[in-house]
Design a protein around this motif. Sequence first.
Motif, PDB file in Angstrom:
ATOM      1  N   THR A 100       0.870  -1.177   0.000  1.00 37.86           N
ATOM      2  CA  THR A 100       0.000   0.000   0.000  1.00 37.86           C
ATOM      3  C   THR A 100       0.907   1.226   0.000  1.00 37.86           C
ATOM      4  N   LEU A 101       0.789   2.037  -1.029  1.00 40.49           N
ATOM      5  CA  LEU A 101       1.596   3.241  -1.193  1.00 40.49           C
ATOM      6  C   LEU A 101       0.669   4.441  -1.116  1.00 40.49           C
ATOM      7  N   VAL A 102       1.034   5.412  -0.293  1.00 44.28           N
ATOM      8  CA  VAL A 102       0.284   6.663  -0.214  1.00 44.28           C
ATOM      9  C   VAL A 102       1.201   7.769  -0.705  1.00 44.28           C
ATOM     10  N   VAL A 103       0.771   8.468  -1.740  1.00 43.33           N
ATOM     11  CA  VAL A 103       1.519   9.606  -2.275  1.00 43.33           C
ATOM     12  C   VAL A 103       0.536  10.750  -2.442  1.00 43.33           C
ATOM     13  N   ASN A 104       0.850  11.870  -1.778  1.00 49.79           N
ATOM     14  CA  ASN A 104       0.000  13.057  -1.849  1.00 49.79           C
ATOM     15  C   ASN A 104      -1.451  12.728  -1.455  1.00 49.79           C
ATOM     16  N   ASN A 105      -1.584  11.946  -0.376  1.00 48.28           N
ATOM     17  CA  ASN A 105      -2.873  11.538   0.208  1.00 48.28           C
ATOM     18  C   ASN A 105      -3.719  10.653  -0.702  1.00 48.28           C
ATOM     19  N   GLU A 106      -3.112  10.083  -1.743  1.00 47.24           N
ATOM     20  CA  GLU A 106      -3.812   9.139  -2.618  1.00 47.24           C
ATOM     21  C   GLU A 106      -3.215   7.751  -2.393  1.00 47.24           C
ATOM     22  N   LYS A 107      -4.078   6.738  -2.166  1.00 43.51           N
ATOM     23  CA  LYS A 107      -3.610   5.375  -1.903  1.00 43.51           C
ATOM     24  C   LYS A 107      -3.572   4.560  -3.182  1.00 43.51           C
ATOM     25  N   TYR A 108      -2.489   3.773  -3.310  1.00 44.52           N
ATOM     26  CA  TYR A 108      -2.302   2.869  -4.438  1.00 44.52           C
ATOM     27  C   TYR A 108      -1.952   1.494  -3.889  1.00 44.52           C
ATOM     28  N   GLU A 109      -2.450   0.457  -4.514  1.00 45.84           N
ATOM     29  CA  GLU A 109      -2.056  -0.911  -4.200  1.00 45.84           C
ATOM     30  C   GLU A 109      -1.095  -1.347  -5.295  1.00 45.84           C
ATOM     31  N   LEU A 110       0.138  -1.671  -4.933  1.00 44.77           N
ATOM     32  CA  LEU A 110       1.135  -2.117  -5.892  1.00 44.77           C
ATOM     33  C   LEU A 110       1.336  -3.619  -5.753  1.00 44.77           C
ATOM     34  N   TYR A 111       1.264  -4.324  -6.867  1.00 44.60           N
ATOM     35  CA  TYR A 111       1.384  -5.776  -6.913  1.00 44.60           C
ATOM     36  C   TYR A 111       2.756  -6.156  -7.464  1.00 44.60           C
ATOM     37  N   PRO A 112       3.147  -7.430  -7.337  1.00 41.53           N
ATOM     38  CA  PRO A 112       4.459  -7.844  -7.865  1.00 41.53           C
ATOM     39  C   PRO A 112       4.641  -7.405  -9.321  1.00 41.53           C
TER      40      PRO A 112
END
Length: 186
Positions: free
Chosen positions: A139-151
């Motif tokens: 789970t990556l949060v950049v500039n208050n936006e969440k992203y789910e990064l997969y392999p």
Amino acid sequence: MIEGIGKKIKELRISRNLTLKDLSVKTDLSIGFLSQLERGLTTIAVDTLYTIAEVLGVELSYFLSSPKQNKKLVLRSYEKEVFQIYSNQFIYYNLTNDIEDKVFLPRYIEILPSNNEEDITPYNHEGEEFVYVMEGILTLVVNNEKYELYPGDSAHYDSSIVHNWANRTNKTVKLITVHTPNMFRK
């Protein structure tokens, strides 16, 4: 080894414009003890060294890593050592034998599962970061936006933007990161 620790303490203290008295007040250690320590004339307990590291703004491992005389170009997988464990959840390995002489900092990181469901607390700092997920879901949060990064997913962003990562799953997340600037560069 104790002489090397004392030398590093003295170099950091002077670079931060601290006198022995200043360091004594901040660490609650006597001036005499600190003086002997800097000259390599006494030993130090790890918890006391940790206190000094906190006051001087470095990780404990900064004092415990030994300088490598002949820095090898290749770091074999079996030679990697745990560099730092943060919050009992993040395990950091450096991916270079020459950490102090390079512009960027490549790392392999394992993030253990977290039961903490609180929001990720983003922070910012100088530089930029590249993240490549090898295993698990980050789970990556950049500039208050969440992203789910997969392999196989990656992200590259300016570190001055608020950001952070977390593992919200029940399996370990493994990733490779590259940071600039290298905070360990001389």
